[in-house]
Design a protein around this motif. Structure first.
Motif, PDB file in Angstrom:
ATOM      1  N   HIS A 227       6.508  -1.201  -0.211  1.00 11.06           N
ATOM      2  CA  HIS A 227       5.034  -0.308  -0.142  1.00 11.06           C
ATOM      3  C   HIS A 227       4.281  -1.534  -0.039  1.00 11.06           C
ATOM      4  CE1 HIS A 227       6.004   1.139  -4.903  1.00 11.06           C
ATOM      5  NE2 HIS A 227       7.250   1.686  -3.156  1.00 11.06           N
TER       6      HIS A 227
ATOM      7  N   ALA B 174       8.234   2.782  -8.296  1.00 15.71           N
ATOM      8  CA  ALA B 174       9.163   1.459  -8.738  1.00 15.71           C
ATOM      9  C   ALA B 174       9.224   1.491 -10.170  1.00 15.71           C
ATOM     10  CB  ALA B 174       8.527   0.350  -8.277  1.00 15.71           C
ATOM     11  N   VAL B 175       8.235   1.318 -10.996  1.00 13.67           N
ATOM     12  CA  VAL B 175       7.615   0.979 -12.266  1.00 13.67           C
ATOM     13  C   VAL B 175       8.915   2.631 -12.912  1.00 13.67           C
ATOM     14  CG1 VAL B 175       5.913   2.267 -12.352  1.00 13.67           C
ATOM     15  CG2 VAL B 175       6.486   0.377 -13.962  1.00 13.67           C
TER      16      VAL B 175
ATOM     17  N   LEU C 132       4.164  -8.213  -8.702  1.00 12.21           N
ATOM     18  CA  LEU C 132       3.252  -7.593  -7.623  1.00 12.21           C
ATOM     19  C   LEU C 132       2.052  -7.489  -8.209  1.00 12.21           C
ATOM     20  CD1 LEU C 132       4.082  -7.088  -4.922  1.00 12.21           C
ATOM     21  CD2 LEU C 132       5.932  -7.538  -6.030  1.00 12.21           C
ATOM     22  N   SER C 133       1.492  -6.985  -9.518  1.00 16.21           N
ATOM     23  CA  SER C 133       0.228  -6.194  -9.994  1.00 16.21           C
ATOM     24  C   SER C 133      -0.009  -7.865 -10.250  1.00 16.21           C
ATOM     25  CB  SER C 133       0.383  -5.202 -11.603  1.00 16.21           C
ATOM     26  OG  SER C 133       0.868  -6.245 -12.660  1.00 16.21           O
TER      27      SER C 133
ATOM     28  N   ALA D 179      -3.813  -1.351   1.400  1.00 20.97           N
ATOM     29  CA  ALA D 179      -5.281  -0.783   1.287  1.00 20.97           C
ATOM     30  C   ALA D 179      -5.643  -0.909   0.329  1.00 20.97           C
ATOM     31  CB  ALA D 179      -4.383   0.553   1.121  1.00 20.97           C
ATOM     32  N   VAL D 180      -5.262  -1.557  -0.798  1.00 23.67           N
ATOM     33  CA  VAL D 180      -5.442  -2.032  -1.967  1.00 23.67           C
ATOM     34  C   VAL D 180      -6.501  -3.197  -2.441  1.00 23.67           C
ATOM     35  CG1 VAL D 180      -5.439  -2.456  -4.404  1.00 23.67           C
ATOM     36  CG2 VAL D 180      -4.503  -0.435  -3.654  1.00 23.67           C
TER      37      VAL D 180
ATOM     38  N   THR E 285      -1.044  -8.915  -6.875  1.00 22.34           N
ATOM     39  CA  THR E 285      -2.111  -8.719  -6.235  1.00 22.34           C
ATOM     40  C   THR E 285      -3.595  -9.081  -7.266  1.00 22.34           C
ATOM     41  OG1 THR E 285      -1.727  -6.391  -7.042  1.00 22.34           O
ATOM     42  CG2 THR E 285      -1.066  -6.182  -5.259  1.00 22.34           C
TER      43      THR E 285
ATOM     44  N   GLN F  74       3.509   3.171  -5.363  1.00 26.75           N
ATOM     45  CA  GLN F  74       3.322   4.230  -5.437  1.00 26.75           C
ATOM     46  C   GLN F  74       4.142   4.945  -6.197  1.00 26.75           C
ATOM     47  OE1 GLN F  74       1.972   5.099  -1.711  1.00 26.75           O
ATOM     48  NE2 GLN F  74       1.121   6.562  -3.830  1.00 26.75           N
TER      49      GLN F  74
ATOM     50  N   MET G 225      10.232  -4.221  -3.406  1.00 28.74           N
ATOM     51  CA  MET G 225       8.492  -4.044  -3.669  1.00 28.74           C
ATOM     52  C   MET G 225       7.296  -4.290  -2.514  1.00 28.74           C
ATOM     53  SD  MET G 225       7.400  -3.631  -6.930  1.00 28.74           S
ATOM     54  CE  MET G 225       5.706  -2.072  -6.886  1.00 28.74           C
TER      55      MET G 225
ATOM     56  N   LYS H  25      -6.522 -11.014  -4.831  1.00 31.24           N
ATOM     57  CA  LYS H  25      -8.393 -10.316  -5.191  1.00 31.24           C
ATOM     58  C   LYS H  25      -9.064 -11.877  -5.695  1.00 31.24           C
ATOM     59  CE  LYS H  25      -9.824  -8.566  -9.065  1.00 31.24           C
ATOM     60  NZ  LYS H  25      -9.744  -7.005 -10.116  1.00 31.24           N
TER      61      LYS H  25
ATOM     62  N   ALA I  72      -1.027  -1.273  -8.456  1.00 33.48           N
ATOM     63  CA  ALA I  72      -2.262  -1.912  -7.177  1.00 33.48           C
ATOM     64  C   ALA I  72      -1.121  -1.834  -6.735  1.00 33.48           C
ATOM     65  CB  ALA I  72      -2.760  -2.882  -7.549  1.00 33.48           C
ATOM     66  N   ALA I  73       0.812  -1.852  -6.417  1.00 34.88           N
ATOM     67  CA  ALA I  73       1.427  -2.076  -5.925  1.00 34.88           C
ATOM     68  C   ALA I  73       2.607  -1.503  -5.793  1.00 34.88           C
ATOM     69  CB  ALA I  73       2.360  -3.816  -6.022  1.00 34.88           C
TER      70      ALA I  73
ATOM     71  N   LYS J 130       0.611  -0.083   0.552  1.00 34.26           N
ATOM     72  CA  LYS J 130      -0.694   0.702  -0.070  1.00 34.26           C
ATOM     73  C   LYS J 130      -0.841  -0.795  -1.010  1.00 34.26           C
ATOM     74  CE  LYS J 130      -1.776   1.541  -4.670  1.00 34.26           C
ATOM     75  NZ  LYS J 130      -0.643   2.555  -5.549  1.00 34.26           N
ATOM     76  N   ILE J 131      -0.326  -2.360  -0.701  1.00 34.89           N
ATOM     77  CA  ILE J 131      -0.819  -3.313  -1.081  1.00 34.89           C
ATOM     78  C   ILE J 131      -1.792  -3.487  -0.093  1.00 34.89           C
ATOM     79  CG2 ILE J 131      -0.299  -5.931  -0.917  1.00 34.89           C
ATOM     80  CD1 ILE J 131       2.355  -4.762  -1.908  1.00 34.89           C
TER      81      ILE J 131
ATOM     82  N   ARG K 168     -10.034   0.580  -5.602  1.00 33.32           N
ATOM     83  CA  ARG K 168     -10.380  -0.184  -4.490  1.00 33.32           C
ATOM     84  C   ARG K 168      -8.708   1.007  -3.571  1.00 33.32           C
ATOM     85  NH1 ARG K 168      -8.435  -5.580  -5.619  1.00 33.32           N
ATOM     86  NH2 ARG K 168      -6.840  -4.045  -7.878  1.00 33.32           N
ATOM     87  N   TYR K 169      -8.937   1.553  -4.162  1.00 31.51           N
ATOM     88  CA  TYR K 169      -7.161   3.133  -3.511  1.00 31.51           C
ATOM     89  C   TYR K 169      -8.056   3.993  -2.814  1.00 31.51           C
ATOM     90  CZ  TYR K 169      -2.950   4.645  -1.994  1.00 31.51           C
ATOM     91  OH  TYR K 169      -1.662   5.386  -1.840  1.00 31.51           O
TER      92      TYR K 169
ATOM     93  N   ASN L 286       7.060  -4.639 -10.339  1.00 29.58           N
ATOM     94  CA  ASN L 286       5.933  -4.037 -10.070  1.00 29.58           C
ATOM     95  C   ASN L 286       5.540  -5.188 -11.230  1.00 29.58           C
ATOM     96  OD1 ASN L 286       3.711  -2.330  -9.549  1.00 29.58           O
ATOM     97  ND2 ASN L 286       4.334  -1.072 -12.126  1.00 29.58           N
TER      98      ASN L 286
ATOM     99  N   ASP M 148      -5.382  -2.041 -11.350  1.00 34.72           N
ATOM    100  CA  ASP M 148      -5.140  -3.571 -10.865  1.00 34.72           C
ATOM    101  C   ASP M 148      -3.492  -3.452 -11.922  1.00 34.72           C
ATOM    102  OD1 ASP M 148      -7.251  -4.220 -11.318  1.00 34.72           O
ATOM    103  OD2 ASP M 148      -7.752  -4.534 -13.474  1.00 34.72           O
ATOM    104  N   SER M 149      -3.127  -2.215 -12.913  1.00 40.72           N
ATOM    105  CA  SER M 149      -1.135  -2.393 -12.416  1.00 40.72           C
ATOM    106  C   SER M 149      -0.178  -2.028 -11.620  1.00 40.72           C
ATOM    107  CB  SER M 149      -1.265  -2.308 -14.223  1.00 40.72           C
ATOM    108  OG  SER M 149      -1.717  -3.362 -15.398  1.00 40.72           O
TER     109      SER M 149
END
Lengths: 425, 425
Positions: B25, A289-290, B310-311, B31-32, B314, A149, B21, B318, A146-147, B28-29, A331-332, B307, A143-144
Motif C-alpha cells: 500500500h 487489508a482489514v 498502519l492508521s 498519496a495520503v 500515518t 486500499q 501493508m 501527519k 489511510a493505509a 496510497k500511504i 487528504r486522499y 491496518n 484517518d483509520s
C-alpha cells in the motif's frame, strides 16, 4: 480557561441540537480540549420564531454580526440547501472563519470550490455530519483507512427511505401507506422527493467516494433509482427468497474504474445491512487489508447529527491550539474513471409480467441463454388479465448484460420488466 | 518525496501484516501523507526462522540497531506480552522514537507510566490495534465522541471466545469440543487461558473505559468471568428463550460510579451484538446525544490488526509533518469511583439444580420474594439423581440483590446455582 467563541447560521433541528450540546456537555468539551466553548451568536431568518431561546444566546438576522466579530473563530452552517448556504460559507471562509457544516447537497455539488477557498484562507472546513448523521464515517475513513486500499463502500445512508422500506416489510404496507405514516411521524418531509428518489443518498455517495477512493464523481454520474416504484409484492417475494429490500448506495472498484450507484437492492437476511431498520443508517467499508467493517448508528435526528457537528468543532479547536488549521478533511486524491458497464458484475432480482401462455417463459429463457445469463431461483404466479408474474434471481451478470437483456425483453413486446434490483449476499 | 523510516520489534502474525501493508500500500500511504514510508529494520528473536523475508528487510536480533539509528523515527512494537515489551518501549521512548503498539496487556497494566514517558520525550505513543483488531474504535471514541457524554460502552472484544461460543450455539457442541476445533483452526492458542478466562477482554475493557469515561480502572477491579464454565444446556436454553450467549465486556455509568465487567451474557437475538459471529468483534457505544452506535469488524488476524497499526503510523507521520507529536492519544480524564453494587441493575439468567421434590421450588421463589426480585420466564427440566434443573430469566435486579440471592441459595444447601448471566435486550 481560555474561551473559544462559536457562531451558527440556522437554528432548526440540528442547530437546536448543537445549542443543547454546547450547553449540556460544556464540562466534557473543556476536559477534552482544554478550552471553554461558547455559542455567541446565531443567525436566524425569523427572530420571533425562536424567541424561546433568545434568553440563552444572541439571535440576529444579520450575518454581518458574525462576519465582522473577531471573537467568533468557528461558525456552524446548518441552514441546509445549496443557496444561500454556498454564499454564506463563501463569505465566512473569506472572513477567515473556520466552518463546520452538515450540508451534504452543498458539499457534494460545490465542495471542491469551497475546499479550495478554505485552503487559501488557512481555514478548516469540516462536514462529518453531512453523511450518515451520527455515524462518524468520514473521519474514520480519512484517518483509520489511510493505509488500506478500500475496494468497496456501501450502505444505507438515508433514514427516510429506510424507515419507509422497513414499514413496508414489517407491516406489509404499500409504498404510499408507508410514506404517509412516515410523514405523520416526521420521518419524511411534506415534499419527500429528494429522499425517495435517491438524490439525498446520491449526494452522500459522492462524498463517500471522495473519501474512500479519492475520486470526485459528479452527482449526475451516480446512477440513481429511488424507492417510489418499489412494489409491495416484490417486498413480499424478496422475503420469501430470504432477502430484505433496502435502498443501498454502493461505490466500488470495478475493472480499472469506479462504479457508483444508489438503488433498491435485495439484501440477504443474514447480511448485517439487513438488520438496519427504521431511520438508522449503516456503512460497510471493505478494505483490502482489514476486510469487512460496519459502522452503524442513527442516520438523522437533531442530537445525533449535532454530535457529528461537535466532533468537527472539537477538531477545529484542537487544530487551533496546535496551530494546524487549513488542512483538508480528506487528504486522499486519485481520480478514477467511471467503471465500464461490462466490469460491474452482480446478481439481480428481476420481476416481469408475461402472457400466461405456452412458450412465453421459453422466450424469456432463450433471451437469457443468448446473453449467457442464468438464474438460480424462479417463481411464477398467476396474475390478472391472463398475465403471469415471474420473479427471478439471476446468477452473476454484468451491467452490460443486464442492459442487453432489458433491450431484448423490450423487443419481445409481450414481456414487461418491472424491476431489476441488485442482490447482496 | 521525503522518506520516513520505520523500525519494528517482532515479526509474528501482526508484524508480517505490517510488512505486507507497508509494501503493498506504499502508493496510497504516499498519496495520503505526502511522504514515502519504508520499513528499515526489524528486530526478531530468531533470525533463521525469518530467513524468507531477509531479502525484503534488514533483520537483526539487536534492539540497539534501532535505538541508535537516527534515521528510524517510528517503531512498531508487536512482540506482545508485558516483559520485555515494557523495557523495549521504555528504551524506544527514551531514545525519542515514536511508538506504535498492539500490546493490550501492556497498555492496560503499565499504560499510565508509558504515556507519561512518551509525553516527557515529546513522542507519540499510539495503540489503536490493542482493542478489537481491525475496528478503529479508540480513535473514534477519542475524536468523534469528544463532545458527547458516553454512558455505556459494551461489546464482543475477544475473537477466540466468540468463535468458541458461535460454534457451541451453531453446532450444539460442548465447550471442550468447540475449544478443540478452535485450536485446530488456529483461532485459539495452545494455552487459551487468557482468552477463555476473560482476561484478554478485561484488558480491552480497561483501555475502552479510559477512552470512554476518562477513568483508569485497574485490571484487578474488572469483575471477570470466562466462558470455560458455559454449559451446552444453557446455550440451548438461551436459544429457546430467544437469546445467544456471548462473552460481553461492559463499562457503564451506574449511580455516581463506573461499573466494568467481563462475563458471559444472554444477548437478545434481535440485538446487533447477537449477529456478531465467529472471530468478529463489535463495540457498541451509547452516547447521551448520539444514542446507540455500533462498530463491527474483524477482531484479530494479521492484516486487519496491521491496518490499525498502519492508521497509527500515518497519524504519527501527519503529526511529524505538522510538528504536533507528543500529544496523548486519549485526552479525556475524569477519575470515577467504581459503582456501588446496589446501583448496577440488570436482568439475569439463572440456572439451578434443586431436589425434584414438592416444596423445593417454593423455597426458591420465597428467597426471591424476600429480596423483592421476580422472574419473567422459568423452565423446569427433569435432571438426574432426583434433581430438577431450573432456568430463570429475572426482572431487573441489582448486583447487591443478586449477591444476596446467591448467599441465600447457598444457605439453603439443597439448591446449586450453576450460573448467573446478565441479559441484554
Amino acid at each position: 480557561m481560555e474561551e473559544i467563541k462559536l457562531g451558527m447560521v440556522g437554528l432548526g433541528t440540528v442547530g437546536s441540537g448543537v445549542l443543547e450540546m454546547v450547553q449540556k456537555h460544556a464540562a466534557k468539551i473543556s476536559a477534552v480540549t482544554g478550552r471553554k466553548l461558547a455559542l455567541k451568536t446565531v443567525v436566524v431568518r425569523n427572530l420571533a420564531k425562536h424567541a424561546a431561546v433568545a434568553q440563552q444566546v444572541h439571535l440576529t438576522t444579520d450575518l454581518n454580526e458574525i462576519l465582522t466579530d473577531p471573537e467568533i473563530q468557528i461558525v456552524v452552517e446548518v441552514m441546509g440547501g445549496i443557496h444561500p448556504a454556498k454564499e454564506v460559507i463563501t463569505q465566512l471562509l473569506t472572513a477567515h472563519k473556520h466552518v463546520v457544516t452538515a450540508n451534504k447537497d452543498l458539499i457534494a455539488t460545490e465542495g471542491a470550490k469551497l475546499i479550495e477557498l478554505a485552503r487559501a484562507n488557512h481555514c478548516d472546513l469540516l462536514y462529518e455530519a453531512s453523511v450518515a448523521g451520527g455515524i462518524p464515517i468520514l473521519r474514520t475513513i480519512a484517518d483509520s483507512f489511510a493505509a488500506d486500499q478500500i475496494t468497496e463502500v456501501k450502505g444505507i445512508v438515508n433514514g427516510t427511505t429506510n424507515y419507509i422500506l422497513t414499514q413496508m416489510a414489517q407491516q406489509h404496507w404499500s409504498y404510499e401507506q408507508a410514506l404517509q405514516k412516515a410523514q405523520e411521524l416526521g420521518f419524511a418531509e411534506a415534499d419527500p422527493t429528494n429522499d425517495v428518489k435517491g438524490k439525498d443518498a446520491a449526494y452522500k455517495m459522492v462524498i463517500l467516494s471522495q473519501f474512500s477512493f479519492g475520486t470526485r464523481v459528479p452527482v449526475a454520474a451516480v446512477a440513481t433509482e429511488g424507492i417510489d416504484q418499489v412494489a409491495a409484492q416484490d417486498v413480499a417475494q424478496a422475503a420469501a427468497f430470504g432477502y430484505t429490500i433496502k435502498l443501498v448506495g454502493v461505490a466500488r472498484l470495478a475493472g480499472d474504474g469506479l462504479f457508483v450507484e444508489v438503488a433498491p437492492a435485495l439484501v440477504n437476511r443474514h447480511h448485517p445491512l439487513a438488520e438496519v431498520n427504521n431511520e438508522n443508517n449503516a456503512v460497510m467499508v471493505r478494505g483490502q487489508a482489514v476486510g469487512d467493517t460496519l459502522f452503524y448508528g442513527p442516520g438523522a435526528g437533531g442530537l445525533p447529527t449535532a454530535n457529528s457537528v461537535l466532533s468537527d468543532i472539537t477538531t477545529v479547536m484542537k487544530n487551533m491550539i496546535l496551530k494546524t488549521n487549513g488542512n483538508s478533511f480528506n487528504r486522499y486524491s486519485k481520480q478514477l474513471a467511471l467503471a465500464e458497464s461490462a466490469a460491474v458484475k452482480d446478481r439481480y432480482y428481476l420481476a416481469l409480467t408475461l402472457p400466461d401462455q405456452p412458450g412465453e417463459m421459453q422466450k424469456l429463457t432463450t433471451e437469457m441463454a443468448k446473453l449467457n445469463a442464468s438464474f438460480s431461483q424462479i417463481v411464477q404466479q398467476a396474475g390478472q388479465n391472463g398475465q403471469a408474474r415471474v420473479m427471478i434471481i439471476t446468477h452473476e451478470m454484468s451491467k452490460a448484460q443486464l442492459a442487453q437483456l432489458q433491450a431484448a425483453l423490450a423487443a419481445l413486446k409481450t414481456a414487461t420488466l418491472h424491476c431489476a434490483y441488485r442482490v447482496i449476499e
